[in-house]
Scaffold this active site. Structure first.
Site, mmCIF file in Angstrom:
data_model
loop_
_atom_site.group_PDB
_atom_site.id
_atom_site.type_symbol
_atom_site.label_atom_id
_atom_site.label_comp_id
_atom_site.label_asym_id
_atom_site.label_seq_id
_atom_site.Cartn_x
_atom_site.Cartn_y
_atom_site.Cartn_z
ATOM 1 C CE LYS A 13 58.344 0.020 57.455
ATOM 2 N NZ LYS A 13 57.179 -0.537 58.652
ATOM 3 N NE ARG A 88 53.033 3.627 56.372
ATOM 4 C CZ ARG A 88 53.302 3.038 57.718
ATOM 5 N NH1 ARG A 88 54.284 3.925 58.537
ATOM 6 N NH2 ARG A 88 52.976 1.987 57.957
ATOM 7 N NE ARG A 127 52.423 -6.537 63.512
ATOM 8 C CZ ARG A 127 52.872 -5.402 62.633
ATOM 9 N NH1 ARG A 127 54.117 -5.452 62.366
ATOM 10 N NH2 ARG A 127 52.228 -4.760 61.767
ATOM 11 N NE ARG A 133 49.781 -2.659 64.601
ATOM 12 C CZ ARG A 133 50.333 -2.129 64.104
ATOM 13 N NH1 ARG A 133 51.701 -2.098 64.302
ATOM 14 N NH2 ARG A 133 50.328 -1.513 62.789
ATOM 15 N NE ARG A 144 48.792 -2.013 58.710
ATOM 16 C CZ ARG A 144 49.241 -2.691 59.131
ATOM 17 N NH1 ARG A 144 48.696 -3.793 59.652
ATOM 18 N NH2 ARG A 144 50.512 -2.932 59.614
HETATM 19 P P1 AMP Z 1 52.904 1.262 61.498
HETATM 20 O O1 AMP Z 1 53.064 1.092 62.993
HETATM 21 O O2 AMP Z 1 54.080 2.000 60.978
HETATM 22 O O3 AMP Z 1 52.581 0.028 60.579
HETATM 23 O O4 AMP Z 1 51.767 2.259 61.198
HETATM 24 C C1 AMP Z 1 50.559 1.903 61.606
HETATM 25 C C2 AMP Z 1 49.542 2.692 60.944
HETATM 26 O O5 AMP Z 1 49.739 4.309 61.289
HETATM 27 C C3 AMP Z 1 49.399 3.054 59.426
HETATM 28 O O6 AMP Z 1 48.541 1.894 58.755
HETATM 29 C C4 AMP Z 1 48.975 4.432 59.040
HETATM 30 O O7 AMP Z 1 47.343 4.250 59.130
HETATM 31 C C5 AMP Z 1 49.571 4.913 60.101
HETATM 32 N N1 AMP Z 1 50.756 5.725 59.788
HETATM 33 C C6 AMP Z 1 52.065 5.469 60.511
HETATM 34 N N2 AMP Z 1 53.092 6.000 59.939
HETATM 35 C C7 AMP Z 1 52.563 6.772 58.878
HETATM 36 C C8 AMP Z 1 52.987 7.740 57.881
HETATM 37 N N3 AMP Z 1 54.302 8.247 57.917
HETATM 38 N N4 AMP Z 1 52.209 8.200 56.996
HETATM 39 C C9 AMP Z 1 50.852 8.042 57.237
HETATM 40 N N5 AMP Z 1 50.264 7.138 57.836
HETATM 41 C C10 AMP Z 1 51.207 6.512 59.019
#
Ligand code: AMP
Length: 187
Positions: A13, A88, A127, A133, A144
């Site tokens: 996404k 989320r 990735r 990361r 996750r």
């Molecule tokens: P992402 O880059 O969207 O995969 O986010 C990486 C990490 O950031 C996630 O595994 C969560 O630990 C945290 N995170 C990002 N967005 C959210 C959200 N909306 N709610 C809670 N945790 C978030």
């Protein structure tokens, strides 16, 4: 126009969001990017968020809702937002409703990118090698995925019941998936 990008970790996404932002001119907001930026700067919020992120757990709702309040108050978002990585949880979805409504905006689409688990694991390992990361290792990824299944997946039914969920088959090449998004959204 306001669009939510919803799907499991590694569903693509972020990539599709960037492409859609270019095509539509909508501002893409990624809570993951904002949190990584805050963690990199070492702010209090960033430090608090980092421990959750590194373990693959969701950052608590109060932190995220505070971030969303800041972001959706920005004038650049009045023309519409592509929401990547939020909401989320149901509590976050309710906060998004409240914040949009308070500004007279509506939620147009929720694009749901679904991908089988084995395919997700393959992608996430690729990735990890490419981007380094700290939360792209098998243990954090599994966590996750658990967080997604337990806390985020209920949003699929939540938005489907409202009638603005759009299913995107997120398997295939990046251009193939982008073409499916384009066909469904009309841009
Ligand atoms: P992402 O880059 O969207 O995969 O986010 C990486 C990490 O950031 C996630 O595994 C969560 O630990 C945290 N995170 C990002 N967005 C959210 C959200 N909306 N709610 C809670 N945790 C978030």
């Amino acid at each position: 126009m306001n669009i939510i990008l919803l799907g499991p970790p590694g569903c693509g996404k972020g990539t599709q969001g960037e492409m859609l932002a270019k095509r539509t001119g909508l501002m893409r907001v990624s809570t993951g990017d904002l949190l990584r930026e805050a963690a990199g700067k070492g702010t209090a919020l960033g430090q608090r968020a980092k421990s959750y992120m590194d373990q693959g757990q969701l950052v608590p709702d109060d932190v995220i809702v505070g971030l969303l309040e800041e972001v959706l108050a920005k004038p650049e978002t009045t023309g519409g937002v592509l929401m990547d990585g939020f909401p989320r949880t149901v509590a976050q979805a309710q906060a998004v409703d409240r914040l949009l409504e308070a500004r007279g905006r509506t939620l147009d689409w929720v694009l749901f990118f679904d991908v089988p688990d084995e395919e997700l694991l393959k992608r996430i390992m690729g990735r990890a090698a490419a981007e380094g990361r700290s939360d792209d290792n098998p243990e954090a990824f599994r966590q996750r995925l658990v967080a997604y299944r337990e806390q985020t997946q209920p949003l699929v039914a939540f938005y489907r019941a409202r009638g603005n969920l759009v299913d995107i088959e997120a398997v295939g090449s990046i251009p193939e998936i982008a073409a499916r998004v384009q066909a469904k959204v009309g841009m």
